[in-house]
Design an enzyme around this catalytic site. Structure first.
Site, PDB file in Angstrom:
ATOM      1  N   ALA A  10       0.831  -1.211   0.000  1.00 29.46           N
ATOM      2  CA  ALA A  10       0.000   0.000   0.000  1.00 29.46           C
ATOM      3  C   ALA A  10       0.862   1.256   0.000  1.00 29.46           C
ATOM      4  O   ALA A  10       0.533   2.245  -0.664  1.00 29.46           O
ATOM      5  CB  ALA A  10      -0.940  -0.004   1.201  1.00 29.46           C
ATOM      6  N   GLY A  13       1.934   1.553  -3.495  1.00 28.30           N
ATOM      7  CA  GLY A  13       0.759   1.819  -4.332  1.00 28.30           C
ATOM      8  C   GLY A  13       0.257   3.238  -4.201  1.00 28.30           C
ATOM      9  O   GLY A  13      -0.186   3.843  -5.178  1.00 28.30           O
ATOM     10  N   ASP A  14       0.344   3.791  -3.005  1.00 30.14           N
ATOM     11  CA  ASP A  14      -0.065   5.176  -2.773  1.00 30.14           C
ATOM     12  C   ASP A  14       0.745   6.115  -3.666  1.00 30.14           C
ATOM     13  O   ASP A  14       0.189   6.996  -4.325  1.00 30.14           O
ATOM     14  CB  ASP A  14       0.123   5.518  -1.300  1.00 30.14           C
ATOM     15  CG  ASP A  14      -0.210   6.966  -0.987  1.00 30.14           C
ATOM     16  OD1 ASP A  14      -1.334   7.415  -1.321  1.00 30.14           O
ATOM     17  OD2 ASP A  14       0.649   7.659  -0.415  1.00 30.14           O
ATOM     18  N   ALA A  15       2.050   5.929  -3.701  1.00 31.19           N
ATOM     19  CA  ALA A  15       2.928   6.799  -4.502  1.00 31.19           C
ATOM     20  C   ALA A  15       2.687   6.612  -6.000  1.00 31.19           C
ATOM     21  O   ALA A  15       2.598   7.590  -6.751  1.00 31.19           O
ATOM     22  CB  ALA A  15       4.386   6.513  -4.162  1.00 31.19           C
TER      23      ALA A  15
END
Length: 128
Positions: A10, A13-15
């Protein structure tokens, strides 16, 4: 990278998702940074990501669904600031999926799901 936990996925994935969203809003033709930021927020905030995941979940492969469920069910250690815990968990699961696809080198699938997520969020916002 297959042994990364869902929180680490996560994090990545956020970046990755943020970069795709920034590119998406830049392609809208807007140039004012404040307007770009406000436009991007609807896609990157927890509510938007949770909405997207709910709408695309049935299109995910069995493996992708299993990852999402594992990430969603992981105990949260930090208190969400701007979302209820269920929404926060869904958003984290979405980010874990994005992170896994990115780190696995599945760029075509990654971009397909991000496009579906953007469409899902746009359709939700258009109905508000």
């Amino acid at each position: 990278m297959k042994n990364l936990n869902t929180t680490a996925l996560a994090y990545m994935g956020d970046a990755v998702y943020e970069c795709y969203i920034r590119l998406h809003v830049l392609q809208s033709g807007k140039v004012n940074v404040d307007v770009l930021h406000k436009t991007a927020v609807k896609y990157v905030r927890a509510e938007g990501q949770a909405t997207a995941l709910k709408k695309i979940f049935d299109t995910l492969s069995t493996e992708e669904q299993a990852l999402v469920k594992r990430a969603r069910n992981r105990k949260i250690v930090s208190k969400p600031k701007n979302a209820d815990p269920v929404t926060y968990k869904m958003a984290t699961a979405f980010e874990a999926l994005i992170g896994d696809l990115y780190l696995s080198g599945c760029r075509e699938r990654l971009e397909e799901l991000i496009e579906k997520a953007i469409d899902a969020i746009d359709s939700e916002v258009d109905h508000e």
